[in-house]
Design a protein around this motif. Structure first.
Motif, PDB file in Angstrom:
ATOM      1  N   GLU A  80      -0.006  -1.367   0.239  1.00  0.00           N
ATOM      2  CA  GLU A  80      -0.019  -0.084  -0.191  1.00  0.00           C
ATOM      3  C   GLU A  80       0.754   1.483  -0.170  1.00  0.00           C
ATOM      4  OE1 GLU A  80      -3.517  -0.893   2.899  1.00  0.00           O
ATOM      5  OE2 GLU A  80      -1.550  -1.126   3.458  1.00  0.00           O
ATOM      6  N   ALA A  81       0.708   1.975  -1.326  1.00  0.00           N
ATOM      7  CA  ALA A  81       1.930   3.016  -1.527  1.00  0.00           C
ATOM      8  C   ALA A  81       0.740   4.447  -0.508  1.00  0.00           C
ATOM      9  CB  ALA A  81       2.070   3.145  -2.235  1.00  0.00           C
ATOM     10  N   ILE A  82      -0.554   4.298  -0.477  1.00  0.00           N
ATOM     11  CA  ILE A  82      -1.120   5.962  -0.376  1.00  0.00           C
ATOM     12  C   ILE A  82      -1.684   5.144   1.213  1.00  0.00           C
ATOM     13  CG2 ILE A  82      -2.689   7.584  -1.206  1.00  0.00           C
ATOM     14  CD1 ILE A  82      -0.473   8.535  -3.757  1.00  0.00           C
ATOM     15  N   LEU A  83      -1.992   5.985   1.392  1.00  0.00           N
ATOM     16  CA  LEU A  83      -2.877   5.635   2.905  1.00  0.00           C
ATOM     17  C   LEU A  83      -3.192   6.986   3.437  1.00  0.00           C
ATOM     18  CD1 LEU A  83      -1.912   2.580   4.819  1.00  0.00           C
ATOM     19  CD2 LEU A  83      -3.913   2.553   3.028  1.00  0.00           C
ATOM     20  N   GLU A  84      -4.723   7.044   4.211  1.00  0.00           N
ATOM     21  CA  GLU A  84      -5.122   7.898   5.209  1.00  0.00           C
ATOM     22  C   GLU A  84      -6.488   7.844   5.445  1.00  0.00           C
ATOM     23  OE1 GLU A  84      -9.081  10.156   3.274  1.00  0.00           O
ATOM     24  OE2 GLU A  84      -7.643  10.341   1.166  1.00  0.00           O
ATOM     25  N   LEU A  85      -5.784   8.847   6.928  1.00  0.00           N
ATOM     26  CA  LEU A  85      -7.356   8.142   8.570  1.00  0.00           C
ATOM     27  C   LEU A  85      -7.967   9.848   8.316  1.00  0.00           C
ATOM     28  CD1 LEU A  85      -4.758   6.358  10.147  1.00  0.00           C
ATOM     29  CD2 LEU A  85      -6.784   5.226   9.635  1.00  0.00           C
ATOM     30  N   PRO A  86      -8.581  10.288   9.057  1.00  0.00           N
ATOM     31  CA  PRO A  86      -9.158  11.408   9.140  1.00  0.00           C
ATOM     32  C   PRO A  86      -7.744  12.268   9.252  1.00  0.00           C
ATOM     33  CG  PRO A  86     -10.981  10.259   9.838  1.00  0.00           C
ATOM     34  CD  PRO A  86      -8.891   9.532  10.062  1.00  0.00           C
ATOM     35  N   TYR A  87      -7.657  13.453   8.488  1.00  0.00           N
ATOM     36  CA  TYR A  87      -7.063  14.554   8.407  1.00  0.00           C
ATOM     37  C   TYR A  87      -5.591  13.962   8.700  1.00  0.00           C
ATOM     38  CZ  TYR A  87     -11.087  16.557   9.690  1.00  0.00           C
ATOM     39  OH  TYR A  87     -12.269  16.900   9.756  1.00  0.00           O
ATOM     40  N   LEU A  88      -5.240  12.834   8.446  1.00  0.00           N
ATOM     41  CA  LEU A  88      -3.576  12.172   8.377  1.00  0.00           C
ATOM     42  C   LEU A  88      -3.888  11.476   6.882  1.00  0.00           C
ATOM     43  CD1 LEU A  88      -3.771  10.463  11.990  1.00  0.00           C
ATOM     44  CD2 LEU A  88      -2.596  13.013  11.091  1.00  0.00           C
ATOM     45  N   PHE A  89      -2.300  11.734   6.214  1.00  0.00           N
ATOM     46  CA  PHE A  89      -2.597  11.389   4.900  1.00  0.00           C
ATOM     47  C   PHE A  89      -0.948  10.931   4.605  1.00  0.00           C
ATOM     48  CE2 PHE A  89      -5.301  14.312   5.028  1.00  0.00           C
ATOM     49  CZ  PHE A  89      -5.923  14.576   4.177  1.00  0.00           C
ATOM     50  N   MET A  90      -1.009   9.273   4.107  1.00  0.00           N
ATOM     51  CA  MET A  90       0.651   9.230   4.271  1.00  0.00           C
ATOM     52  C   MET A  90       0.857   8.602   3.237  1.00  0.00           C
ATOM     53  SD  MET A  90      -0.913   6.444   7.187  1.00  0.00           S
ATOM     54  CE  MET A  90      -2.351   7.279   7.086  1.00  0.00           C
ATOM     55  N   VAL A  91       2.181   8.231   2.487  1.00  0.00           N
ATOM     56  CA  VAL A  91       2.423   7.951   1.358  1.00  0.00           C
ATOM     57  C   VAL A  91       4.466   7.633   1.517  1.00  0.00           C
ATOM     58  CG1 VAL A  91       4.143  10.439   0.670  1.00  0.00           C
ATOM     59  CG2 VAL A  91       3.163   9.079  -1.755  1.00  0.00           C
TER      60      VAL A  91
END
Length: 242
Positions: A80-91
């Motif tokens: 998984e290269a791009i994930l998100e949680l509420p108001y948190l954005f990961m790459v």
């Protein structure tokens, strides 16, 4: 030299004139100054590493094989290269995206969440793990970047570098790549995150970086746009092999 000049110079030298920066990520602001942007691309030199594409499921983006019959060891190329949680954005460039996501759910910082991870185990390259986080939960937006690299004295150990840059101005972002360029073994990225251009909207950014990456080695690229307040996001991708 202005920040925009430095960013353009970095694009030309570290992307357009570089046959193999490897995997790369950028976090910053689009040209409108209102939209957050995350860029992620992958490259490959071998048939195995080129046998990949980006696949979207909502705002989650994974790497998947183009031809499953040719898949060898999936541990370092399928993630998984791009994930998100509420108001948190990961790459990130590996399955540490999930490690970071689970750590953030438990209230950890990026540093604590990635403490259990090391550089990749692909000797002799020991590819760095590069990770980016855009945090829109607090009173002010925050960017955090991480690179986990093999120790120069003994590559069995991992050196951990974390960066917390000031939020950039419109049309600029901070970037990391896995490699400085081509070589054998591949030379790991060194130094501070690169100031990189993010002019225009998502499609403009995608087109610019896609055209800049080496034609033989580029595989896939994604651009994620995020509303200023983190309320919504969208991802566009381009794959060399569908």
């Amino acid at each position: 030299m202005t920040p925009q000049d430095i960013a353009e110079q970095n694009f030309q030298s570290r992307v357009a004139a570089n046959p193999y920066p490897g995997r790369g990520l950028i976090i910053g602001l689009a040209g409108d100054g209102e939209t957050w942007v995350q860029v992620y691309w992958i490259m490959g030199r071998s048939e195995h590493s080129r046998n990949r594409k980006f696949v979207l499921d909502g705002t989650t983006m994974t790497t998947e094989p183009v031809d499953v019959s040719k898949l060898e060891d999936p541990s370092l190329i399928i993630y998984e290269a791009i994930l998100e949680l509420p108001y948190l954005f990961m790459v990130s460039n590996g399955d540490q995206t999930r490690t970071l996501c689970e750590g953030l759910k438990e209230g950890m910082t990026i540093k604590h969440a990635l403490a259990s991870r090391d550089r990749e185990h692909d000797a002799p390259n020991y590819t760095p793990r590069i990770t980016g986080l855009l945090n829109l939960k607090g009173k002010a937006p925050a960017i955090a970047l991480s690179i986990l690299k093999a120790n120069k004295i003994d590559p069995e150990f991992t050196d951990r570098h974390y960066f917390y840059p000031q939020v950039p101005t419109a049309g600029l972002g901070y970037g990391l790549t896995t490699y400085e360029g081509d070589g054998s073994p591949l030379p790991s990225f060194s130094g501070d995150p690169l100031l990189m251009p993010l002019k225009g909207g998502a499609q403009d950014i995608l087109d610019r970086y896609w055209s800049g990456l080496d034609e033989d080695n580029k595989i896939s690229i994604a651009v994620k746009t995020i509303a200023a307040d983190g309320s919504k996001s969208d991802v566009i991708v381009r794959n060399k092999h569908s």
